[in-house]
Design an enzyme around this catalytic site. Structure first.
Site, PDB file in Angstrom:
ATOM      1  N   GLU A   1      -1.313 -27.347   8.849  1.00 25.25           N
ATOM      2  CA  GLU A   1      -2.545 -27.355   8.841  1.00 25.25           C
ATOM      3  C   GLU A   1      -3.118 -27.373   7.475  1.00 25.25           C
ATOM      4  O   GLU A   1      -2.387 -26.627   6.649  1.00 25.25           O
ATOM      5  CB  GLU A   1      -3.393 -26.140   9.600  1.00 25.25           C
ATOM      6  CG  GLU A   1      -2.657 -25.844  10.858  1.00 25.25           C
ATOM      7  CD  GLU A   1      -3.554 -26.729  11.950  1.00 25.25           C
ATOM      8  OE1 GLU A   1      -4.170 -27.466  11.743  1.00 25.25           O
ATOM      9  OE2 GLU A   1      -2.861 -26.625  13.331  1.00 25.25           O
TER      10      GLU A   1
ATOM     11  N   GLY B   1      -8.010 -30.796   7.647  1.00 23.37           N
ATOM     12  CA  GLY B   1      -7.174 -31.769   8.066  1.00 23.37           C
ATOM     13  C   GLY B   1      -5.880 -31.030   8.984  1.00 23.37           C
ATOM     14  O   GLY B   1      -5.460 -29.672   8.834  1.00 23.37           O
ATOM     15  N   GLU B   2      -5.014 -32.093   9.409  1.00 26.10           N
ATOM     16  CA  GLU B   2      -3.805 -31.282  10.235  1.00 26.10           C
ATOM     17  C   GLU B   2      -2.637 -32.459  10.212  1.00 26.10           C
ATOM     18  O   GLU B   2      -2.768 -33.730  10.107  1.00 26.10           O
ATOM     19  CB  GLU B   2      -4.228 -31.072  11.563  1.00 26.10           C
ATOM     20  CG  GLU B   2      -4.689 -31.949  12.526  1.00 26.10           C
ATOM     21  CD  GLU B   2      -5.054 -31.835  13.810  1.00 26.10           C
ATOM     22  OE1 GLU B   2      -5.063 -32.385  14.832  1.00 26.10           O
ATOM     23  OE2 GLU B   2      -5.431 -30.231  14.186  1.00 26.10           O
ATOM     24  N   GLY B   3      -1.711 -32.088  10.372  1.00 27.42           N
ATOM     25  CA  GLY B   3      -0.213 -32.939  10.598  1.00 27.42           C
ATOM     26  C   GLY B   3       0.430 -32.382  11.614  1.00 27.42           C
ATOM     27  O   GLY B   3       0.310 -31.221  12.206  1.00 27.42           O
ATOM     28  N   THR B   4       1.506 -32.909  11.787  1.00 32.87           N
ATOM     29  CA  THR B   4       2.559 -32.480  12.782  1.00 32.87           C
ATOM     30  C   THR B   4       3.233 -31.483  12.471  1.00 32.87           C
ATOM     31  O   THR B   4       3.264 -30.392  13.490  1.00 32.87           O
ATOM     32  CB  THR B   4       3.632 -33.632  13.057  1.00 32.87           C
ATOM     33  OG1 THR B   4       2.989 -34.863  13.281  1.00 32.87           O
ATOM     34  CG2 THR B   4       4.733 -33.140  14.089  1.00 32.87           C
TER      35      THR B   4
ATOM     36  N   ASP C   1       1.855 -35.687   0.269  1.00 31.18           N
ATOM     37  CA  ASP C   1       2.777 -35.443   1.038  1.00 31.18           C
ATOM     38  C   ASP C   1       4.194 -36.193   0.719  1.00 31.18           C
ATOM     39  O   ASP C   1       4.434 -37.335   1.083  1.00 31.18           O
ATOM     40  CB  ASP C   1       2.405 -35.999   2.373  1.00 31.18           C
ATOM     41  CG  ASP C   1       3.257 -35.461   3.711  1.00 31.18           C
ATOM     42  OD1 ASP C   1       4.336 -35.138   3.335  1.00 31.18           O
ATOM     43  OD2 ASP C   1       2.742 -35.937   4.803  1.00 31.18           O
TER      44      ASP C   1
ATOM     45  N   ASP D   1       6.983 -43.037   2.507  1.00 33.73           N
ATOM     46  CA  ASP D   1       5.645 -42.695   3.762  1.00 33.73           C
ATOM     47  C   ASP D   1       4.470 -42.780   3.414  1.00 33.73           C
ATOM     48  O   ASP D   1       3.432 -41.918   3.855  1.00 33.73           O
ATOM     49  CB  ASP D   1       6.030 -41.320   4.422  1.00 33.73           C
ATOM     50  CG  ASP D   1       5.424 -40.921   5.575  1.00 33.73           C
ATOM     51  OD1 ASP D   1       5.240 -41.942   6.374  1.00 33.73           O
ATOM     52  OD2 ASP D   1       5.299 -39.836   5.909  1.00 33.73           O
TER      53      ASP D   1
ATOM     54  N   LYS E   1      -2.183 -25.944   2.092  1.00 36.53           N
ATOM     55  CA  LYS E   1      -1.531 -26.498   3.220  1.00 36.53           C
ATOM     56  C   LYS E   1      -0.541 -25.522   3.744  1.00 36.53           C
ATOM     57  O   LYS E   1       0.409 -24.888   3.130  1.00 36.53           O
ATOM     58  CB  LYS E   1      -0.957 -27.773   2.918  1.00 36.53           C
ATOM     59  CG  LYS E   1       0.064 -28.470   3.891  1.00 36.53           C
ATOM     60  CD  LYS E   1       0.373 -29.949   3.360  1.00 36.53           C
ATOM     61  CE  LYS E   1       1.840 -29.818   2.636  1.00 36.53           C
ATOM     62  NZ  LYS E   1       2.442 -30.802   2.318  1.00 36.53           N
TER      63      LYS E   1
END
Length: 585
Positions: free
Chosen positions: A283, A277-280, A470, A432, A293
């Site tokens: 990674e 996966g990835e986020g802003t 998160d 969130d 992460k």
């Protein structure tokens, strides 16, 4: 005539005269003891005299004259020796410590708290702190103002005498404006500096007096001059130059004395590294049954067009994860326990380029899915990262395929129970909880155990287990400090498209909190439950009937009336899913 003269001066504050004659610091004592009379608005330079002021004053009755003294006896002047000795004895006790400030004399502000009262030339507690420093010339680095104000006027405990492995060490305090946890923590009834509080059980610092004295700048010679520069009206809680830096504090709480490298961290694994996966801001890679992460921080290079996170932010996130880990029990008894939040196993600070195996895993993901993130090769050679090592919680809800209505209910009840437990234990709000932050996997277990406010309960799982991840935007009360992210500094978060359920939830949160994000608003957790019901109705496909959809919509309407997820737990939608056990003994 002398009698009339003395009567005309009767308004003189005799109490103040006694204090002035018997106290070495009349100005400071005047602040505590002197009675201030309210200002007469009629005497103000810009005020106009009222009609009552023009009236003739009321004629008072003449006072009766005092009896004449016998002739030949000398009148002795008033003697206040006893009174003076009394007040000197009283002043020996620290009345300034407990005496309330006079009201409506003036105001000054510390952080977000508005205090009523005058501002002395130098606070008595600062003077006591100076006295303590003179008694202890080698006492470690200088403290911040909040630390000084809590220092007793006794011999300070040397830093090297404190047990760094004390299990009672609690969470760091957060500065009120910068969200930085760089001051002190509470250890039972004693306060310790951040250098002691951040050290984990697997790290034991050995520091000698000479090193600590060298770190404290010029030592104690100009302490008083430095203290006078401190502003009691400053709204910020800036860190002293000789205090530990945020990046070093992050190293300590991760149990390190220096950064590792990504190569060192991943070279011990023989299994294939796979990007999952990835986020802003980072990674996610999977090795064995763990997810790593990787989040860059403190660099000038922008990450996917965004400014990198600062070490202060990641320090708070690490502390928040450690706090939520306590809900798992780990062998200790508690009134609130659950396993809904992802288990964070380890935290590491790394520096340097991506490992070749990580680069290959990233490029494989890019070929298959089309990455929206910048290639990790673009990072500078000395880029710093924080690596969160977590259990593998499965796929996120967005990509997970639900089979039927029972699995949908199992998902909702587990998220609701987890949020209720965290809310009860730490006033936790996720803030969130979109479908990318809920991981789902299958399990052979029939029920899931949790404890809420001392009640042992179990919930039907229908073969499904969820994990919440998160906590970047989350808010939590650790018991010592409140950790939160001030979302008012990110107005773009609330400018998402109309009709988008996630964007609408952010805007509803802002309405509930009135854009004051430090406060406790359990309703925000309910808003994300409403969002999840909308996602199940509009975005997820699973076997369901028209009645099932009506039940979900009715549940959503009832959710809107609840102020907390604890209220939602007793909703009829969950009635047949909860099994309550005997209360804890």
């Amino acid at each position: 005539m002398s009698t009339n003269s003395s009567n005309s001066n009767a308004s003189v504050d005799l109490w103040s005269q006694i204090v002035v004659t018997g106290t070495p610091n009349p100005q400071q004592i005047d602040v505590v003891y002197r009675i201030r009379h309210p200002r007469n608005p009629q005497n103000h330079a810009n005020s106009r005299p009222s009609d009552s002021a023009r009236q003739r004053p009321i004629r008072k009755d003449k006072r009766k004259g005092k009896l004449a003294l016998p002739k030949g006896k000398l009148v002795q002047p008033p003697n206040f020796v006893k009174e003076r000795l009394y007040f000197q004895e009283v002043d020996a006790f620290e009345l300034l410590e407990e005496s309330p400030s006079p009201k409506k004399v003036g105001t000054w502000i510390i952080g977000n708290v508005k205090e009523e009262g005058p501002m002395p030339d130098i606070c008595s507690r600062l003077e006591k702190w100076l006295h303590s420093r003179s008694l202890n010339p080698i006492c470690g680095p200088s403290s911040t103002l909040s630390k000084i104000l809590e220092t007793p006027s006794t011999h300070l405990e040397a830093i090297h005498d404190i047990d760094f492995n004390d299990p009672e060490l609690r969470t760091l305090e957060q500065t009120e404006q910068s969200n930085s946890l760089l001051h002190t923590i509470k250890t039972g009834d004693k306060k310790t500096s951040i250098l002691e509080s951040l050290v984990e059980n697997d790290v034991h610092l050995r520091t000698n007096d000479t090193m600590l004295f060298a770190q404290s700048g010029e030592g104690c010679e100009d302490i008083e001059a430095a203290v006078k520069k401190l502003s009691l009206t400053s709204a910020s809680s800036s860190i002293d130059d000789d205090h530990v830096s945020p990046s070093f504090a992050l190293l300590l709480i991760c149990g390190q004395s220096a950064p590792s490298t990504l190569l060192d961290m991943f070279s011990s694994f023989s299994e294939t590294i796979v990007k999952v996966g990835e986020g802003t801001y980072g990674e996610a890679f999977k090795v064995n049954n763990y997810v790593f992460k990787i989040v860059p921080f403190d660099g000038d290079f922008k990450v996917n067009g965004e400014v990198q996170k600062r070490s202060e932010e990641l320090l708070e996130e690490v502390l928040l994860c450690k706090t939520l880990n306590q809900l798992r029990g780990k062998g200790r008894d508690s009134d609130n326990l659950c396993s809904t939040f992802i288990d964070c196993i380890e935290f590491r600070v790394c520096q340097g380029p991506y490992d070749a195996a990580l680069i290959q895993a990233w490029e494989d993901w890019d070929l298959k899915h089309g990455s929206e993130n910048d290639h990790p090769k673009e990072f500078p050679e000395k880029q710093c990262y924080v690596v969160f090592v977590q259990e593998n919680g499965g796929k996120d809800l967005e990509s997970f395929a639900l089979l039927d209505f029972d699995e949908a209910r199992a998902l909702l009840v587990q998220v609701t129970a987890g949020l209720a437990v965290a809310d009860s234990a730490y006033e936790f709000e996720h803030r969130d909880l979109h479908w990318g932050n809920i991981l789902v996997s299958r399990s052979d277990s029939v029920t899931l155990q949790f404890t809420l406010d001392g009640r042992n309960m179990s919930v039907k799982m229908y073969g499904l287990i969820t994990s919440i991840i998160d906590f970047t935007l989350s808010r939590i009360n650790t018991g010592d400090r409140i950790l939160y992210l001030d979302l008012s500094s990110d107005p773009d978060l609330f400018k998402g498209p109309k009709g988008d359920k996630q964007s609408e939830t952010y805007r509803r949160m802002m309405e509930v909190t009135e854009d004051w994000w430090e406060g406790s608003y359990p309703k925000t957790n309910v808003l994300w439950l409403i969002y999840l019901v909308d996602i199940l109705l509009m975005k997820k496909s699973f076997e369901r009937t028209t009645k099932h959809e009506r039940d979900l919509r009715s549940f959503k309407k009832r959710l809107d009336k609840y102020d907390s997820v604890k209220e939602a737990m007793v909703d009829p939608f969950f009635t047949d899913l909860f099994v309550e056990s005997d209360p804890k003994s």
